[in-house]
Design a protein around this motif. Structure first.
Motif, PDB file in Angstrom:
ATOM      1  N   SER A  61     -22.114 -24.634 -59.446  1.00 48.82           N
ATOM      2  CA  SER A  61     -23.395 -24.623 -59.848  1.00 48.82           C
ATOM      3  C   SER A  61     -24.252 -23.916 -58.881  1.00 48.82           C
ATOM      4  O   SER A  61     -24.530 -24.105 -57.689  1.00 48.82           O
ATOM      5  CB  SER A  61     -23.762 -26.128 -59.667  1.00 48.82           C
ATOM      6  OG  SER A  61     -25.049 -26.477 -59.969  1.00 48.82           O
ATOM      7  N   ILE A  62     -25.072 -23.011 -59.452  1.00 51.68           N
ATOM      8  CA  ILE A  62     -26.036 -22.212 -59.042  1.00 51.68           C
ATOM      9  C   ILE A  62     -27.283 -22.028 -59.992  1.00 51.68           C
ATOM     10  O   ILE A  62     -26.906 -21.817 -61.163  1.00 51.68           O
ATOM     11  CB  ILE A  62     -25.736 -21.002 -58.465  1.00 51.68           C
ATOM     12  CG1 ILE A  62     -26.552 -19.933 -57.753  1.00 51.68           C
ATOM     13  CG2 ILE A  62     -25.017 -20.243 -59.512  1.00 51.68           C
ATOM     14  CD1 ILE A  62     -26.179 -18.705 -57.201  1.00 51.68           C
ATOM     15  N   SER A  63     -28.526 -22.208 -59.618  1.00 47.15           N
ATOM     16  CA  SER A  63     -29.556 -22.124 -60.384  1.00 47.15           C
ATOM     17  C   SER A  63     -29.943 -20.655 -60.908  1.00 47.15           C
ATOM     18  O   SER A  63     -29.318 -19.733 -60.180  1.00 47.15           O
ATOM     19  CB  SER A  63     -30.956 -22.763 -60.022  1.00 47.15           C
ATOM     20  OG  SER A  63     -31.408 -21.897 -58.748  1.00 47.15           O
ATOM     21  N   ASP A  64     -30.672 -20.405 -61.960  1.00 43.44           N
ATOM     22  CA  ASP A  64     -30.792 -18.775 -62.324  1.00 43.44           C
ATOM     23  C   ASP A  64     -31.887 -18.334 -60.929  1.00 43.44           C
ATOM     24  O   ASP A  64     -31.807 -17.049 -60.739  1.00 43.44           O
ATOM     25  CB  ASP A  64     -31.701 -18.663 -63.514  1.00 43.44           C
ATOM     26  CG  ASP A  64     -30.870 -19.160 -64.842  1.00 43.44           C
ATOM     27  OD1 ASP A  64     -29.573 -19.113 -64.481  1.00 43.44           O
ATOM     28  OD2 ASP A  64     -31.336 -19.691 -65.877  1.00 43.44           O
ATOM     29  N   GLU A  65     -32.826 -19.162 -60.546  1.00 41.60           N
ATOM     30  CA  GLU A  65     -33.578 -18.605 -59.593  1.00 41.60           C
ATOM     31  C   GLU A  65     -32.753 -18.143 -58.428  1.00 41.60           C
ATOM     32  O   GLU A  65     -33.262 -17.258 -57.665  1.00 41.60           O
ATOM     33  CB  GLU A  65     -34.582 -19.856 -59.560  1.00 41.60           C
ATOM     34  CG  GLU A  65     -35.634 -19.988 -60.314  1.00 41.60           C
ATOM     35  CD  GLU A  65     -35.110 -20.727 -61.449  1.00 41.60           C
ATOM     36  OE1 GLU A  65     -33.992 -21.281 -61.284  1.00 41.60           O
ATOM     37  OE2 GLU A  65     -35.755 -21.075 -62.492  1.00 41.60           O
ATOM     38  N   ALA A  66     -31.919 -19.086 -57.912  1.00 41.06           N
ATOM     39  CA  ALA A  66     -31.158 -18.758 -56.864  1.00 41.06           C
ATOM     40  C   ALA A  66     -30.281 -17.492 -56.930  1.00 41.06           C
ATOM     41  O   ALA A  66     -30.239 -16.784 -56.098  1.00 41.06           O
ATOM     42  CB  ALA A  66     -30.219 -19.891 -56.515  1.00 41.06           C
ATOM     43  N   ALA A  67     -29.897 -17.298 -58.135  1.00 40.45           N
ATOM     44  CA  ALA A  67     -29.116 -16.127 -58.402  1.00 40.45           C
ATOM     45  C   ALA A  67     -29.779 -14.854 -58.071  1.00 40.45           C
ATOM     46  O   ALA A  67     -29.424 -13.905 -57.705  1.00 40.45           O
ATOM     47  CB  ALA A  67     -28.152 -16.113 -59.656  1.00 40.45           C
ATOM     48  N   ILE A  68     -31.065 -14.874 -58.828  1.00 44.43           N
ATOM     49  CA  ILE A  68     -31.851 -13.479 -58.513  1.00 44.43           C
ATOM     50  C   ILE A  68     -32.162 -13.506 -57.191  1.00 44.43           C
ATOM     51  O   ILE A  68     -32.492 -12.262 -56.775  1.00 44.43           O
ATOM     52  CB  ILE A  68     -33.228 -14.089 -59.548  1.00 44.43           C
ATOM     53  CG1 ILE A  68     -32.696 -14.063 -61.002  1.00 44.43           C
ATOM     54  CG2 ILE A  68     -34.267 -12.896 -59.532  1.00 44.43           C
ATOM     55  CD1 ILE A  68     -33.843 -14.243 -61.995  1.00 44.43           C
ATOM     56  N   GLN A  69     -32.701 -14.569 -56.795  1.00 46.39           N
ATOM     57  CA  GLN A  69     -33.079 -14.403 -55.095  1.00 46.39           C
ATOM     58  C   GLN A  69     -32.031 -13.815 -54.426  1.00 46.39           C
ATOM     59  O   GLN A  69     -31.977 -12.795 -53.376  1.00 46.39           O
ATOM     60  CB  GLN A  69     -33.544 -15.751 -54.720  1.00 46.39           C
ATOM     61  CG  GLN A  69     -34.719 -16.265 -55.151  1.00 46.39           C
ATOM     62  CD  GLN A  69     -35.329 -17.575 -54.410  1.00 46.39           C
ATOM     63  OE1 GLN A  69     -34.436 -18.233 -53.658  1.00 46.39           O
ATOM     64  NE2 GLN A  69     -36.279 -18.203 -55.047  1.00 46.39           N
ATOM     65  N   ARG A  70     -30.705 -14.062 -54.492  1.00 41.25           N
ATOM     66  CA  ARG A  70     -29.631 -13.688 -53.768  1.00 41.25           C
ATOM     67  C   ARG A  70     -29.225 -12.271 -54.221  1.00 41.25           C
ATOM     68  O   ARG A  70     -28.815 -11.323 -53.390  1.00 41.25           O
ATOM     69  CB  ARG A  70     -28.334 -14.606 -54.060  1.00 41.25           C
ATOM     70  CG  ARG A  70     -28.358 -16.014 -53.490  1.00 41.25           C
ATOM     71  CD  ARG A  70     -27.454 -16.888 -53.871  1.00 41.25           C
ATOM     72  NE  ARG A  70     -27.834 -18.038 -53.251  1.00 41.25           N
ATOM     73  CZ  ARG A  70     -26.926 -19.246 -53.153  1.00 41.25           C
ATOM     74  NH1 ARG A  70     -25.463 -18.889 -53.796  1.00 41.25           N
ATOM     75  NH2 ARG A  70     -27.313 -20.403 -52.649  1.00 41.25           N
ATOM     76  N   ARG A  71     -29.405 -11.981 -55.425  1.00 46.60           N
ATOM     77  CA  ARG A  71     -29.442 -10.436 -55.775  1.00 46.60           C
ATOM     78  C   ARG A  71     -30.276  -9.588 -55.251  1.00 46.60           C
ATOM     79  O   ARG A  71     -30.049  -8.389 -55.159  1.00 46.60           O
ATOM     80  CB  ARG A  71     -29.588 -10.364 -57.401  1.00 46.60           C
ATOM     81  CG  ARG A  71     -29.097  -9.112 -58.083  1.00 46.60           C
ATOM     82  CD  ARG A  71     -29.349  -8.840 -59.383  1.00 46.60           C
ATOM     83  NE  ARG A  71     -30.511  -9.339 -59.928  1.00 46.60           N
ATOM     84  CZ  ARG A  71     -31.013  -9.254 -61.051  1.00 46.60           C
ATOM     85  NH1 ARG A  71     -30.340  -9.123 -62.172  1.00 46.60           N
ATOM     86  NH2 ARG A  71     -32.233  -9.586 -61.545  1.00 46.60           N
ATOM     87  N   ALA A  72     -31.574 -10.167 -54.894  1.00 43.74           N
ATOM     88  CA  ALA A  72     -32.665  -9.285 -54.607  1.00 43.74           C
ATOM     89  C   ALA A  72     -32.266  -8.962 -52.893  1.00 43.74           C
ATOM     90  O   ALA A  72     -33.022  -7.877 -52.457  1.00 43.74           O
ATOM     91  CB  ALA A  72     -33.972 -10.298 -54.346  1.00 43.74           C
ATOM     92  N   GLY A  73     -31.223  -9.592 -52.390  1.00 40.37           N
ATOM     93  CA  GLY A  73     -30.861  -9.047 -51.041  1.00 40.37           C
ATOM     94  C   GLY A  73     -29.930  -7.935 -51.127  1.00 40.37           C
ATOM     95  O   GLY A  73     -29.501  -7.337 -50.038  1.00 40.37           O
ATOM     96  N   LEU A  74     -29.503  -7.502 -52.214  1.00 40.94           N
ATOM     97  CA  LEU A  74     -28.484  -6.214 -52.399  1.00 40.94           C
ATOM     98  C   LEU A  74     -29.323  -5.106 -52.656  1.00 40.94           C
ATOM     99  O   LEU A  74     -30.010  -4.900 -53.722  1.00 40.94           O
ATOM    100  CB  LEU A  74     -27.691  -6.406 -53.539  1.00 40.94           C
ATOM    101  CG  LEU A  74     -26.997  -7.849 -53.667  1.00 40.94           C
ATOM    102  CD1 LEU A  74     -26.053  -7.672 -54.872  1.00 40.94           C
ATOM    103  CD2 LEU A  74     -26.039  -7.978 -52.443  1.00 40.94           C
ATOM    104  N   SER A  75     -29.444  -4.373 -51.722  1.00 43.00           N
ATOM    105  CA  SER A  75     -30.172  -2.944 -51.915  1.00 43.00           C
ATOM    106  C   SER A  75     -29.415  -1.798 -52.517  1.00 43.00           C
ATOM    107  O   SER A  75     -27.998  -1.918 -52.442  1.00 43.00           O
ATOM    108  CB  SER A  75     -30.504  -2.362 -50.380  1.00 43.00           C
ATOM    109  OG  SER A  75     -29.743  -2.079 -49.583  1.00 43.00           O
ATOM    110  N   TRP A  76     -29.877  -0.882 -52.575  1.00 43.25           N
ATOM    111  CA  TRP A  76     -29.162   0.369 -53.384  1.00 43.25           C
ATOM    112  C   TRP A  76     -28.089   0.964 -52.355  1.00 43.25           C
ATOM    113  O   TRP A  76     -27.083   1.494 -52.775  1.00 43.25           O
ATOM    114  CB  TRP A  76     -29.904   1.455 -53.861  1.00 43.25           C
ATOM    115  CG  TRP A  76     -29.370   2.559 -54.201  1.00 43.25           C
ATOM    116  CD1 TRP A  76     -29.000   3.958 -53.767  1.00 43.25           C
ATOM    117  CD2 TRP A  76     -28.239   2.623 -55.630  1.00 43.25           C
ATOM    118  NE1 TRP A  76     -28.210   4.650 -54.729  1.00 43.25           N
ATOM    119  CE2 TRP A  76     -27.940   3.678 -55.933  1.00 43.25           C
ATOM    120  CE3 TRP A  76     -28.320   1.615 -56.630  1.00 43.25           C
ATOM    121  CZ2 TRP A  76     -27.245   4.155 -56.922  1.00 43.25           C
ATOM    122  CZ3 TRP A  76     -27.559   2.030 -57.674  1.00 43.25           C
ATOM    123  CH2 TRP A  76     -26.811   3.099 -57.825  1.00 43.25           C
TER     124      TRP A  76
END
Length: 445
Positions: free
Chosen positions: A54-69
């Motif tokens: 269980s993970i919210s949409d907001e949490a998934a987006i925030q975690r993806r924001a930590g992935l740089s190019w």
């Protein structure tokens, strides 16, 4: 992937995976890939599907924001590998050289405030400003399998966006150095400076076959027996016109055409429209690599365009990327490259099971089948045994092999070039269909 490199990649990814939800490194990556393959659904939905966490949409987006190019580049260096084999995929090789292609493309970005505040001015042509900001990408591709080997991105900014040649030069270090390769490129890359950069970055085992403009100047050293010529051209220093040495290359000139299918008013077949091409190659042995063979081989460069068409079509990005920020566009592009690699892997497996070349397998049907299969296997989890899971995968591969074969194209009953939607381009009133294979004619020196 080595344990040390995998640990570094996980550490880089860990900045985007902090929180209470126990989503693993692999599960989060699979969630991004599934979002790239799917026509809809949020990132959180696909991460929940692939991880059963269980993970919210907001949490998934925030975690993806930590992935740089840089994180994606680290991952690409470990997971993107050539897939063609000499004995199974002869169309991916030429005299033992693995065929590679390099090219760039653009995607349209949404006109959001987050993008517009950082992107600067939009691209302009001779008459007007573009409707959307553009995201640029360059990809190094293995021809025959359409497996991406490396990718570079260019973001719009106030100082301007990196050009296609600049992005392509970032990929040259990813060309395999322990085997013979042959890089094909269009005339945008046809310069002595780019050829010198390739040989410097990729090593002596990388050869080139590129189309060049008619304005490029050379000095003829010798006319060879196969109709080509040994020429010398000047190399300029990067970004200047100051000389930095010379290169010896073979120059091949020829014509390419396709026979028309319609007859003129007198009932005779219309003459074909011929295109003259000028090629440079570092393969200097005319006995081992005849000019006629290389002229016909250059047609395989078109697979690079097919790769970009597949990359945009099977991910639903023909028109606009889904991201609303520049950082989101980076991660979306990176996930698309990973999805393209997954599709290439299953395409090769499916082609081997039916003894066909991978280009005869529909990547769209494979993408639709994977979109349906992967969530089922993930949700099933421990409900099925390893033997049952393998049986499902085997049946799935058999189904793909039966349904995804591209049949030979039949003759058209309604020829091209008669109807065209109303737009700024002139309407087409004459038929212009072409049938049969391309034909080539060498223009000897």
């Amino acid at each position: 992937m080595s344990a040390q490199r995998l640990r570094r990649v996980r550490e880089r990814c860990g900045r985007g995976l902090q929180g209470k939800s126990k989503v693993s490194f692999a599960q989060f990556v699979w969630g991004m890939v599934m979002q790239a393959l799917s026509s809809g659904g949020t990132l959180g939905h696909h991460v929940r599907t692939m991880s059963n966490v269980s993970i919210s949409d907001e949490a998934a987006i925030q975690r993806r924001a930590g992935l740089s190019w840089e994180w994606f580049e680290e991952l690409f260096a470990e997971v993107l590998r050539p897939r063609a084999q000499h004995e199974c995929h002869p169309l991916s090789f030429y005299h033992g050289h693995r065929l590679l292609g390099v090219d760039g493309s653009q995607w349209s970005l949404r006109n959001t405030r987050a993008i517009g505040s950082r992107a600067g001015a939009r691209h302009r042509n001779a008459s007007r400003e573009a409707a959307f900001y553009k995201f640029s990408g360059a990809v190094l591709v293995e021809l025959g399998t359409h497996q991406p080997l490396a990718a570079a991105r260019g973001l719009p900014c106030a100082q301007g966006m990196a050009g296609e040649l600049t992005l392509a030069r970032e990929l040259l270090g990813s060309i395999p150095k322990k085997e013979d390769t042959l890089l094909l490129a269009d005339r945008y890359y046809g310069s002595a400076r780019f050829i010198a950069d390739v040989r410097h970055a990729a090593g002596a085992r990388c050869q080139l076959l590129v189309r060049v403009k008619s304005s490029c100047k050379t000095r003829v050293l010798d006319k060879l027996s196969d109709g080509s010529a040994l020429v010398e051209t000047r190399v300029c220093q990067p970004g200047t016109t100051r000389p930095a040495g010379t290169l010896q290359l073979r120059e091949i000139r020829g014509e390419v055409w396709r026979q028309p299918s319609q007859k003129d008013q007198e009932g005779e077949m219309a003459p074909p429209e011929r295109t003259e091409v000028r090629l440079w190659t570092t393969l200097l042995d005319e006995q081992k690599h005849p000019a006629v063979e290389l002229l016909a081989l250059y047609a395989k460069r078109w697979e690079q365009e097919l790769f970009f068409g597949e990359l945009k079509r099977h991910t639903g990005r023909q028109h606009l990327m889904r991201a609303t920020t520049l950082e989101g566009a980076e991660t979306e592009f990176g996930a698309n490259i990973l999805a393209a690699s997954l599709l290439a892997a299953h395409r090769v497996k499916t082609a081997q099971s039916v003894s066909l070349e991978p280009v005869r397998i529909s990547v769209d049907k494979i993408g639709s089948a994977l979109e349906a299969l992967l969530p089922v296997l993930s949700i099933a989890g421990s409900l099925i045994t390893a033997r049952q899971r393998q049986g499902i995968i085997t049946k799935f591969l058999e189904h793909m092999a039966r349904e995804s074969i591209i049949r030979p194209r039949r003759a058209r009953t309604c020829q091209r070039g008669v109807r065209k939607p109303q737009d700024s381009w002139p309407r087409i009133h004459e038929r212009s269909s072409r049938n049969g294979h391309f034909e080539f004619k060498l223009i000897p020196w």
